[in-house]
Design a protein around this motif. Structure first.
Motif, PDB file in Angstrom:
ATOM      1  N   ASN B 214      -3.277 -12.896  -4.055  1.00 27.99           N
ATOM      2  CA  ASN B 214      -3.758 -13.707  -2.940  1.00 27.99           C
ATOM      3  C   ASN B 214      -4.219 -15.057  -3.469  1.00 27.99           C
ATOM      4  OD1 ASN B 214      -4.362 -14.335  -0.326  1.00 27.99           O
ATOM      5  ND2 ASN B 214      -6.402 -13.425  -0.386  1.00 27.99           N
ATOM      6  N   LYS B 215      -3.855 -16.113  -2.762  1.00 26.48           N
ATOM      7  CA  LYS B 215      -4.250 -17.471  -3.125  1.00 26.48           C
ATOM      8  C   LYS B 215      -3.997 -17.784  -4.599  1.00 26.48           C
ATOM      9  CE  LYS B 215      -7.495 -17.801   0.654  1.00 26.48           C
ATOM     10  NZ  LYS B 215      -8.845 -17.367   1.051  1.00 26.48           N
ATOM     11  N   GLY B 216      -2.828 -17.383  -5.073  1.00 24.77           N
ATOM     12  CA  GLY B 216      -2.436 -17.766  -6.425  1.00 24.77           C
ATOM     13  C   GLY B 216      -3.055 -16.937  -7.533  1.00 24.77           C
ATOM     14  N   ARG B 217      -3.761 -15.866  -7.187  1.00 25.25           N
ATOM     15  CA  ARG B 217      -4.358 -15.040  -8.249  1.00 25.25           C
ATOM     16  C   ARG B 217      -4.028 -13.569  -8.040  1.00 25.25           C
ATOM     17  NH1 ARG B 217      -7.977 -17.934 -11.122  1.00 25.25           N
ATOM     18  NH2 ARG B 217      -8.239 -20.019 -10.255  1.00 25.25           N
ATOM     19  N   ILE B 218      -3.997 -12.834  -9.154  1.00 24.73           N
ATOM     20  CA  ILE B 218      -3.875 -11.386  -9.037  1.00 24.73           C
ATOM     21  C   ILE B 218      -5.289 -10.861  -8.803  1.00 24.73           C
ATOM     22  CG2 ILE B 218      -3.205  -9.255 -10.175  1.00 24.73           C
ATOM     23  CD1 ILE B 218      -1.233 -10.872 -11.848  1.00 24.73           C
ATOM     24  N   VAL B 219      -5.496 -10.397  -7.577  1.00 26.08           N
ATOM     25  CA  VAL B 219      -6.866 -10.055  -7.182  1.00 26.08           C
ATOM     26  C   VAL B 219      -7.193  -8.602  -7.526  1.00 26.08           C
ATOM     27  CG1 VAL B 219      -8.486  -9.994  -5.266  1.00 26.08           C
ATOM     28  CG2 VAL B 219      -6.716 -11.744  -5.338  1.00 26.08           C
ATOM     29  N   GLU B 220      -6.184  -7.738  -7.302  1.00 27.48           N
ATOM     30  CA  GLU B 220      -6.452  -6.327  -7.594  1.00 27.48           C
ATOM     31  C   GLU B 220      -5.238  -5.722  -8.283  1.00 27.48           C
ATOM     32  OE1 GLU B 220      -8.926  -4.466  -5.037  1.00 27.48           O
ATOM     33  OE2 GLU B 220      -8.547  -2.417  -5.691  1.00 27.48           O
ATOM     34  N   TRP B 221      -5.467  -4.734  -9.084  1.00 29.02           N
ATOM     35  CA  TRP B 221      -4.440  -4.148  -9.932  1.00 29.02           C
ATOM     36  C   TRP B 221      -4.820  -2.695 -10.114  1.00 29.02           C
ATOM     37  CZ3 TRP B 221      -1.060  -7.058 -13.558  1.00 29.02           C
ATOM     38  CH2 TRP B 221      -0.386  -6.228 -14.469  1.00 29.02           C
ATOM     39  N   ALA B 222      -4.078  -1.772  -9.541  1.00 29.47           N
ATOM     40  CA  ALA B 222      -4.506  -0.368  -9.633  1.00 29.47           C
ATOM     41  C   ALA B 222      -3.318   0.568  -9.464  1.00 29.47           C
ATOM     42  CB  ALA B 222      -5.543  -0.070  -8.554  1.00 29.47           C
ATOM     43  N   ASP B 223      -3.488   1.800  -9.841  1.00 25.52           N
ATOM     44  CA  ASP B 223      -2.456   2.804  -9.581  1.00 25.52           C
ATOM     45  C   ASP B 223      -2.247   2.898  -8.077  1.00 25.52           C
ATOM     46  OD1 ASP B 223      -2.269   3.191 -12.200  1.00 25.52           O
ATOM     47  OD2 ASP B 223      -3.167   5.200 -12.247  1.00 25.52           O
ATOM     48  N   THR B 224      -1.033   3.146  -7.677  1.00 25.64           N
ATOM     49  CA  THR B 224      -0.692   3.064  -6.263  1.00 25.64           C
ATOM     50  C   THR B 224      -1.638   3.871  -5.375  1.00 25.64           C
ATOM     51  OG1 THR B 224       1.592   2.751  -6.899  1.00 25.64           O
ATOM     52  CG2 THR B 224       1.187   3.392  -4.618  1.00 25.64           C
ATOM     53  N   ASP B 225      -1.897   5.046  -5.805  1.00 22.23           N
ATOM     54  CA  ASP B 225      -2.739   5.919  -4.987  1.00 22.23           C
ATOM     55  C   ASP B 225      -4.108   5.289  -4.763  1.00 22.23           C
ATOM     56  OD1 ASP B 225      -3.400   8.376  -3.685  1.00 22.23           O
ATOM     57  OD2 ASP B 225      -4.695   8.773  -5.438  1.00 22.23           O
ATOM     58  N   ALA B 226      -4.742   4.860  -5.836  1.00 25.85           N
ATOM     59  CA  ALA B 226      -6.069   4.249  -5.740  1.00 25.85           C
ATOM     60  C   ALA B 226      -5.992   2.950  -4.951  1.00 25.85           C
ATOM     61  CB  ALA B 226      -6.622   3.978  -7.141  1.00 25.85           C
ATOM     62  N   PHE B 227      -4.906   2.195  -5.174  1.00 23.49           N
ATOM     63  CA  PHE B 227      -4.697   0.891  -4.543  1.00 23.49           C
ATOM     64  C   PHE B 227      -4.777   1.004  -3.017  1.00 23.49           C
ATOM     65  CE2 PHE B 227      -2.036  -2.598  -3.001  1.00 23.49           C
ATOM     66  CZ  PHE B 227      -2.418  -3.647  -3.813  1.00 23.49           C
ATOM     67  N   PHE B 228      -4.092   2.012  -2.517  1.00 26.05           N
ATOM     68  CA  PHE B 228      -4.041   2.114  -1.061  1.00 26.05           C
ATOM     69  C   PHE B 228      -5.205   2.914  -0.484  1.00 26.05           C
ATOM     70  CE2 PHE B 228       0.387   0.941  -1.875  1.00 26.05           C
ATOM     71  CZ  PHE B 228       0.518  -0.070  -0.936  1.00 26.05           C
ATOM     72  N   ASN B 229      -5.660   3.913  -1.223  1.00 27.22           N
ATOM     73  CA  ASN B 229      -6.702   4.777  -0.658  1.00 27.22           C
ATOM     74  C   ASN B 229      -8.103   4.273  -0.929  1.00 27.22           C
ATOM     75  OD1 ASN B 229      -4.793   6.511   0.404  1.00 27.22           O
ATOM     76  ND2 ASN B 229      -4.582   7.578  -1.577  1.00 27.22           N
ATOM     77  N   ARG B 230      -8.258   3.593  -2.074  1.00 25.99           N
ATOM     78  CA  ARG B 230      -9.607   3.130  -2.384  1.00 25.99           C
ATOM     79  C   ARG B 230      -9.566   1.667  -2.818  1.00 25.99           C
ATOM     80  NH1 ARG B 230      -8.568   7.862  -4.505  1.00 25.99           N
ATOM     81  NH2 ARG B 230      -8.192   7.096  -6.600  1.00 25.99           N
ATOM     82  N   PRO B 231      -9.096   0.789  -1.951  1.00 25.84           N
ATOM     83  CA  PRO B 231      -9.026  -0.620  -2.336  1.00 25.84           C
ATOM     84  C   PRO B 231     -10.425  -1.160  -2.642  1.00 25.84           C
ATOM     85  CG  PRO B 231      -8.626  -0.364   0.015  1.00 25.84           C
ATOM     86  CD  PRO B 231      -8.688   1.004  -0.547  1.00 25.84           C
TER      87      PRO B 231
END
Lengths: 299, 246, 219
Positions: B214-231
């Motif tokens: 977002n806005k030119g930066r990598i804001v979050e980086w996580a395993d898919t499961d965690a990414f979607f379930n526990r952003p």
């Protein structure tokens, strides 16, 4: 493929139509026209020499050879004529062949050319009337200074040309059916030689270009005096003065001209006292000698 | 050595910074999904890695030595380029046969003719379009063309596969084939895949790790499961739930 | 003119033009492709120069080549003035910018995506040029047609450096000038028609090729 064929035939058709339209007026488009420069008009302070009032704005077309224009002769004569008569002369300077053609087609009013045979034919065929001798100039046989064919001491043009052919020394011919070209051909036939081979170069161009080529190729050529003197080249005059190297100019009225009076005025000017004097003086300042010898007479 | 790394990456248009990544590291054989709003810099990231755009600063390491991207000439970049495969959102097919299009990368690499024939056949089989080999590529439908573009990228057996919203304009049928093909390929070849997508369920289906840009930066980086379930960050929560105005 | 002479003149025209355009293609197409694909410092100047040279007055080219090849000029020792070779040199100077300029436009008209696709597939700089030339072939062929048309109908330069020498450097255009100057308008017009027919045929072949391409493209 069908579309392509239709398109092709359409193009071909329009092409043919276009050409047909073009071919009806081919002559003037290729010729160079010269309208006299501003200095041709009389200075305002001088009283006009009373030309006929109706003659103001009158124009006639003079078809002539490039030599009269390129040498500057016309620039010396025509302003004076306009001052006297009020007639503007439009000059079309082309080869003699084309000049005569212009006359035959009625695209000019007066001819000033130098090919006696063609001129006589023009008159006998009924295209021209009132033919006069005006002047003559000289032809030279010129060539490289080292003169590989050794023609310097030869008196007659015929013998000089024979020697060139014999030695197969390079010779540049204009090959453009011009007055000069016809003169050259007549000397060859006089010498009973049919010039052929790689030594004989037919340039198909004007005198200036042909001289340039002769210079580049260290070759001989036949040139008129005026053009030769106006160029600075490393060529030398090797044969001159022979009778066959004289070049008479004629002035002829075109019979179908719509302006016979004005045309006649021009002819009278060229063959009259003032015109003849101007012709004789022309070139003296620049070259130290006159380029044309006046010899007006009615034929 | 066994990874793809990007360092100190900065891309600016004029004086506006469109992408700034201090460090990102992608493991060999892992499938990464990249999501984020439009104009966030996702495509720029992929294009910089694929050497289509020059950053103001930054270096790239592709299973080997680190290379400074700012001074990289076309020829010097060629060895890196040849380790990567790229599929854009819109396939551009050359005006030649499907076979010629798919074999192009192999011909650039001067492979033997017999080998090319075999590999192209294999790739066409993979995307289930071997019957179109002799057809002119510019006459294909959108879905077919995109599958050919995928075959064209896979046939060179890239170590890094870059996919920039490849299914965005495809119908469900072609999407399912496309997904199946990259999954199979990924599983069989241990290729690192970076895939940008706006289709969140697709990212969930395919990716092992997800990045939120977002806005030119990598804001979050996580395993898919965690990414979607526990952003973790609020921006991602808004994005995943559809509250973010993109 | 004799029929045999006419054929000789036509044949020389075709030879001179074809050789010039072929050499011009070798020089112009890579240059144009390079300019269409890459940016570098001073490119604007080069492009401006090429666009200017696309409209070079043939006579000017003729004069410059004449002066170079003249016996008294820097390359006079080669003895090339008033030879077909001199005409070819002048024609190359005329057609190369046209070929380079039109190739450049054709290459630029191809979407950037083709360039990116080829690069992504691992094309070397040379392979890239070949791929893009192949992709832009339609536009490049029309450039070739334009160059051929210009070269075969050109008269100013070939007259100056060739000299219109019979059986040696006389081509259709200079023959037309000569015929006209000597009052043989009919002969001049006939030769002009032949010239047009040749241009037309040549362009038709090219157009047929391009149309074919387009049709294949649409199938």
């Amino acid at each position: 493929m069908k579309v392509a064929r239709t398109v092709s035939s359409f193009f071909l058709l329009s092409l043919v139509l276009l050409l047909a339209a073009c071919s009806s007026t081919p002559s003037l488009s290729t010729a160079t026209q010269q309208v006299p420069a501003p200095e041709a008009s009389p200075p305002a302070s001088q009283p006009a020499p009373a030309p006929a009032p109706s003659a103001e704005n009158k124009e006639i077309v003079l078809a002539t050879t490039t030599s009269t224009q390129d040498s500057g002769l016309l620039d010396a004569l025509l302003p004076e004529f306009q001052k006297q008569s009020g007639i503007t002369v439009k000059v079309i300077a082309v080869g003699t062949g084309q000049a005569i053609k212009l006359g035959e087609e009625g695209n000019s009013d007066v001819l000033l050319v130098h090919s006696r045979k063609a001129e006589e034919e023009f008159v006998t065929k009924g295209f021209g009337i009132n033919a006069y001798d005006v002047m003559y100039n000289q032809f030279y046989i010129v060539g490289p200074a080292d003169d590989p064919a050794g023609i310097k001491d030869v008196q007659s043009a015929k013998d000089a040309m024979s020697r060139i052919a014999e030695k197969q020394a390079s010779f540049v011919s204009r090959g453009d059916d011009s007055g000069t070209d016809k003169k050259e051909k007549s000397i060859w036939s006089e010498a009973q030689i049919k010039p052929e081979g790689s030594w004989y170069i037919s340039s198909g161009q004007g005198m200036g270009e042909t001289l340039q080529m002769a210079d580049e190729k260290r070759a001989y050529t036949l040139t008129d005096e005026a053009t030769f003197l106006s160029r600075k080249l490393n060529l030398e005059v090797l044969v001159q003065g022979d009778k066959s190297l004289l070049n008479p100019y004629g002035i002829i009225q075109v019979k179908s001209s719509t302006k016979p009076e004005e045309g006649m005025q021009l002819i009278q000017f060229f063959t009259g006292e003032i015109g003849q004097k101007l012709i004789g003086e022309f070139g003296k300042e620049t070259y130290g000698k006159g380029l044309f010898v006046p010899d007006a007479k009615k034929r | 050595m066994n990874r793809v790394e990007v360092r100190n990456l900065q891309v600016s248009y004029g004086n506006k910074t469109v992408l700034a990544v201090e460090h990102a590291s992608f493991e060999r054989g892992r499938f990464y999904g990249i999501v984020g709003p439009s104009g966030a810099g996702k495509s720029t990231l992929l294009r910089v890695i694929n050497l289509l755009e020059k950053p103001a600063s930054g270096s790239l390491q592709l299973f080997g030595d680190e290379t400074d991207l700012t001074s990289l000439s076309y020829s010097k970049g060629l060895p890196l380029q040849r380790k990567m495969g790229f599929v854009a959102q819109k396939p551009s097919m050359f005006h030649a046969s499907v076979y010629e299009n798919v074999s192009l990368g192999l011909r650039y690499r001067k492979r033997e003719k017999a080998e090319i024939q075999m590999l192209v056949q294999e790739a066409l089989d993979l995307v289930e379009l071997s019957h179109l080999a002799d057809q002119r590529a510019n006459t294909l439908s959108g879905g077919e063309a995109q599958r050919i573009a995928l075959a064209r990228a896979l046939v060179i057996k890239p170590k890094l596969l870059l996919l920039d919203e490849p299914t965005a304009s495809l119908d469900p049928y072609n999407i399912s084939i496309f997904e199946r093909v990259i999954q199979t390929f990924h599983r069989q070849t241990n290729t690192t895949v970076l895939m940008i997508t706006h289709n969140l369920p697709q990212a969930r289906r395919l990716a092992q790790t997800c990045l939120f840009v977002n806005k030119g930066r990598i804001v979050e980086w996580a395993d898919t499961d965690a990414f979607f379930n526990r952003p973790a960050c609020i921006e991602l929560q808004d994005f995943v739930s559809g509250r973010m105005i993109c | 003119m004799m029929t045999q002479d006419v054929w000789e003149v036509i044949w020389l025209s075709l030879q001179v033009t074809t050789v010039s355009v072929l050499i011009g293609m070798l020089l112009g197409i890579p240059t144009g492709t390079f300019l269409g694909l890459y940016t570098f410092r001073g490119k604007r100047l080069v492009v401006a120069l090429i666009y200017t040279c696309m409209g070079l007055p043939p006579v000017l080219v003729g004069v410059v080549v004449y002066m170079l090849l003249s016996r008294y000029g820097p390359l006079g020792a080669l003895g090339l003035l008033f030879t077909p070779e001199a005409m070819i040199i002048a024609q190359i100077v005329l057609v190369t910018p046209i070929l380079a300029g039109l190739t450049m436009s054709a290459v630029q008209a191809k979407e950037r995506a083709y360039w990116e696709t080829a690069k992504s597939l691992g094309a070397s700089p040379v392979q890239m040029m070949l791929t893009i030339v192949k992709e832009a072939r339609g536009g490049i062929w029309s450039g070739v047609a334009a160059a051929y048309g210009r070269a075969i109908s050109e008269v100013g330069a070939v007259m100056l450096v060739g000299g219109n020498i019979e059986h040696h450097t006389r081509v259709m255009t200079t023959a037309i000038i000569l015929e006209t100057r000597t009052g043989n308008f009919t002969a001049g017009l006939q030769l002009g028609l032949v010239l047009l027919a040749i241009s037309f045929l040549f362009n038709s072949f090219l157009m047929a090729g391009v149309l074919n391409q387009m049709r294949n493209g649409r199938r």
